[in-house]
Scaffold this motif. Structure first.
Motif, short mmCIF file in Angstrom:
data_model
loop_
_atom_site.label_atom_id
_atom_site.label_comp_id
_atom_site.label_asym_id
_atom_site.label_seq_id
_atom_site.Cartn_x
_atom_site.Cartn_y
_atom_site.Cartn_z
N THR A 79 18.60 2.00 -22.35
CA THR A 79 17.37 2.63 -22.84
C THR A 79 16.26 2.38 -21.83
O THR A 79 16.22 1.33 -21.17
CB THR A 79 16.94 2.07 -24.22
N HIS A 80 15.37 3.35 -21.74
CA HIS A 80 14.26 3.19 -20.80
C HIS A 80 13.27 2.13 -21.27
O HIS A 80 12.60 1.49 -20.45
CB HIS A 80 13.55 4.53 -20.61
N GLN A 81 13.17 1.94 -22.58
CA GLN A 81 12.27 0.91 -23.09
C GLN A 81 12.73 -0.47 -22.62
O GLN A 81 11.91 -1.33 -22.29
CB GLN A 81 12.21 0.95 -24.62
N THR A 82 14.05 -0.69 -22.58
CA THR A 82 14.55 -1.97 -22.08
C THR A 82 14.22 -2.15 -20.61
O THR A 82 13.87 -3.25 -20.16
CB THR A 82 16.08 -2.07 -22.30
N LEU A 83 14.30 -1.05 -19.85
CA LEU A 83 13.93 -1.13 -18.43
C LEU A 83 12.46 -1.54 -18.29
O LEU A 83 12.12 -2.38 -17.44
CB LEU A 83 14.15 0.23 -17.76
N ILE A 84 11.61 -0.95 -19.11
CA ILE A 84 10.18 -1.29 -19.06
C ILE A 84 9.97 -2.76 -19.39
O ILE A 84 9.19 -3.46 -18.73
CB ILE A 84 9.39 -0.39 -20.03
N ASP A 85 10.68 -3.24 -20.41
CA ASP A 85 10.56 -4.65 -20.79
C ASP A 85 11.02 -5.57 -19.67
O ASP A 85 10.42 -6.63 -19.43
CB ASP A 85 11.38 -4.91 -22.06
N LEU A 86 12.08 -5.17 -18.97
CA LEU A 86 12.57 -5.98 -17.85
C LEU A 86 11.54 -6.02 -16.71
O LEU A 86 11.33 -7.06 -16.09
CB LEU A 86 13.90 -5.41 -17.33
N VAL A 87 10.91 -4.87 -16.47
CA VAL A 87 9.89 -4.82 -15.40
C VAL A 87 8.71 -5.71 -15.75
O VAL A 87 8.18 -6.43 -14.88
CB VAL A 87 9.44 -3.36 -15.17
N THR A 88 8.27 -5.69 -17.00
CA THR A 88 7.13 -6.54 -17.39
C THR A 88 7.48 -8.01 -17.27
O THR A 88 6.58 -8.85 -17.12
CB THR A 88 6.69 -6.24 -18.84
N GLN A 89 8.78 -8.34 -17.33
CA GLN A 89 9.21 -9.72 -17.12
C GLN A 89 9.46 -10.03 -15.64
O GLN A 89 9.98 -11.10 -15.30
CB GLN A 89 10.50 -9.99 -17.92
N ASN A 90 9.11 -9.06 -14.78
CA ASN A 90 9.22 -9.22 -13.32
C ASN A 90 10.67 -9.42 -12.86
O ASN A 90 10.93 -10.11 -11.88
CB ASN A 90 8.37 -10.40 -12.84
N VAL A 91 11.60 -8.78 -13.58
CA VAL A 91 13.01 -8.86 -13.18
C VAL A 91 13.28 -7.96 -11.97
O VAL A 91 14.05 -8.30 -11.08
CB VAL A 91 13.93 -8.46 -14.35
N GLY A 92 12.63 -6.80 -11.94
CA GLY A 92 12.84 -5.87 -10.84
C GLY A 92 11.98 -4.64 -11.02
O GLY A 92 11.08 -4.61 -11.86
N ASN A 114 0.82 -1.21 0.00
CA ASN A 114 0.00 0.00 0.00
C ASN A 114 0.85 1.26 0.00
O ASN A 114 0.41 2.33 -0.44
CB ASN A 114 -0.93 0.02 1.22
N LYS A 115 2.06 1.15 0.51
CA LYS A 115 3.03 2.24 0.44
C LYS A 115 4.43 1.64 0.37
O LYS A 115 4.69 0.57 0.93
CB LYS A 115 2.90 3.20 1.62
N VAL A 116 5.28 2.31 -0.34
CA VAL A 116 6.64 1.80 -0.58
C VAL A 116 7.65 2.81 -0.08
O VAL A 116 7.65 3.98 -0.50
CB VAL A 116 6.86 1.53 -2.08
N ASN A 117 8.51 2.38 0.82
CA ASN A 117 9.56 3.22 1.37
C ASN A 117 10.87 2.97 0.64
O ASN A 117 11.01 1.99 -0.10
CB ASN A 117 9.75 2.95 2.87
N SER A 118 11.83 3.83 0.88
CA SER A 118 13.15 3.68 0.26
C SER A 118 13.78 2.35 0.64
O SER A 118 14.43 1.69 -0.18
CB SER A 118 14.06 4.84 0.68
N SER A 119 13.57 1.94 1.88
CA SER A 119 14.13 0.67 2.34
C SER A 119 13.52 -0.51 1.59
O SER A 119 14.19 -1.52 1.35
CB SER A 119 13.90 0.50 3.85
N ASP A 120 12.25 -0.40 1.21
CA ASP A 120 11.60 -1.46 0.42
C ASP A 120 12.24 -1.56 -0.96
O ASP A 120 12.49 -2.66 -1.47
CB ASP A 120 10.10 -1.17 0.28
N LEU A 121 12.50 -0.42 -1.59
CA LEU A 121 13.13 -0.43 -2.91
C LEU A 121 14.53 -1.03 -2.85
O LEU A 121 14.92 -1.81 -3.73
CB LEU A 121 13.19 1.00 -3.46
N LYS A 122 15.26 -0.67 -1.82
CA LYS A 122 16.64 -1.16 -1.70
C LYS A 122 16.69 -2.67 -1.47
O LYS A 122 17.68 -3.32 -1.78
CB LYS A 122 17.35 -0.45 -0.54
N ALA A 123 15.59 -3.22 -0.97
CA ALA A 123 15.57 -4.66 -0.65
C ALA A 123 15.30 -5.51 -1.89
O ALA A 123 15.41 -6.74 -1.83
CB ALA A 123 14.51 -4.93 0.41
N HIS A 124 14.94 -4.88 -3.01
CA HIS A 124 14.61 -5.64 -4.22
C HIS A 124 15.48 -5.20 -5.40
O HIS A 124 16.01 -4.09 -5.42
CB HIS A 124 13.13 -5.46 -4.57
N ARG A 125 15.58 -6.09 -6.36
CA ARG A 125 16.41 -5.81 -7.53
C ARG A 125 15.89 -4.59 -8.29
O ARG A 125 14.71 -4.46 -8.54
CB ARG A 125 16.45 -7.00 -8.46
#
Length: 301
Positions: A219-232, A181-192
């Motif tokens: 490229t940002h498009q590659t980042l988006i593609d990685l996210v859709t593949q649940n890489v991080g 429901n909310k994401v802190n900086s520590s949550d982001l650091k804990a994941h890829r």
């Protein structure tokens, strides 16, 4: 020897279908049109029209030579336009370097009309990272660059602000962060993290890697593609993910320290090593209008 005027009359007869119509179009007497065609046929020693019918019909030679005549006349037009552009100091070539994540968002819509306005100017569009854009403009390899601005004074180039782009932190709906429901900086650091980095390993000042586990892409498009593949997770431009958000392929994370996303300035850099001519000035005006009107961009203050 044939003349360009004779070739113009030749193709006009074909287009209008008669000597009389050609005379009216070119504001010349029909007899003059007929004589010009006859002189052309004598000059090339080939019959161009069969005159046995009411309307002139192309002969085999005429059909063969017609596309060549068009080509020659087009070259004449090009030559005349080139002379005009030189007289008016139009730039012969304009190179525009654009940050890769900005390049697809309506930029082509504002470039396209310039093809008609400046038909002799050659345009080259280069999509690279912000860091590479600055280098191309600084070294004079590009006249204009569109970048994400860090607010620092630019060296060897002029700068003006266009607007602001919104970046969102995203993840796959299946990702653990996507269920919070909310994401802190520590949550982001804990994941890829899927982070943006240029070929020379420079990172944008607002989206640099903060996690110990990182996948990089230039490229940002590659980042988006990685996210859709649940890489991080990744921080990407909102305009680049509108469709994925709508379809539910990604979700915008409710990051506590980035409520509503991260706004970063979008600016234009202009080379000082090349003179700014009318084509460049027109392009700069269109860029300012585009970024102030385009949906999804925050207009400059």
């Amino acid at each position: 020897m044939y003349s360009l005027e004779q070739l113009k009359i030749f193709v006009t007869v074909v287009e209008t279908g008669s000597f009389s119509a050609t005379g009216r179009k070119l504001k010349r007497a029909q007899s003059g049109i007929s004589q010009a065609i006859s002189n052309l046929e004598i000059a090339i020693d080939q019959p161009l029209f069969d005159r046995n019918k009411n309307t002139p019909t192309l002969t085999k030679s005429g059909k063969t030579l017609l596309p060549v005549a068009y080509s020659i006349l087009h070259q004449q037009t090009y030559f005349d336009q080139k002379v005009e552009s030189l007289a008016k100091n139009y730039e012969q070539d304009v190179v525009i370097a654009i940050d890769e994540s900005i390049s697809n968002h309506g930029i082509l819509k504002i470039i396209a009309p310039l093809a008609q306005q400046y038909p002799i100017t050659n345009f080259e569009l280069i999509s690279v990272t912000t860091f590479d854009v600055e280098e191309l403009v600084k070294t004079g390899k590009a006249q204009i660059g569109i970048i994400y601005s860090d607010g620092e004074l630019k060296v060897d180039m002029d700068f003006f602000l266009l607007g602001q782009a919104r970046f969102l932190t995203i993840a796959s709906p299946q990702h653990a962060l996507g269920k919070l429901n909310k994401v802190n900086s520590s949550d982001l650091k804990a994941h890829r993290q899927c982070a943006h980095r240029s070929l020379n390993q420079s990172e944008l000042w607002f989206s640099y890697a903060i996690s110990a586990k990182v996948w990089y892409a230039n490229t940002h498009q590659t980042l988006i593609d990685l996210v859709t593949q649940n890489v991080g997770w990744a921080l990407v431009p909102e305009l680049a993910i509108k469709q994925q958000l709508k379809q539910g392929d990604v979700v915008a994370l409710p990051v506590v320290h980035e409520q509503g996303g991260w706004l970063t300035p979008v600016g234009c850099v202009v080379s000082r090593s090349k003179p700014t001519g009318p084509v460049t000035e027109s392009l700069l005006t269109l860029l300012q209008q585009h970024f102030s009107n385009e949906d999804g961009w925050q207009a400059k203050a």
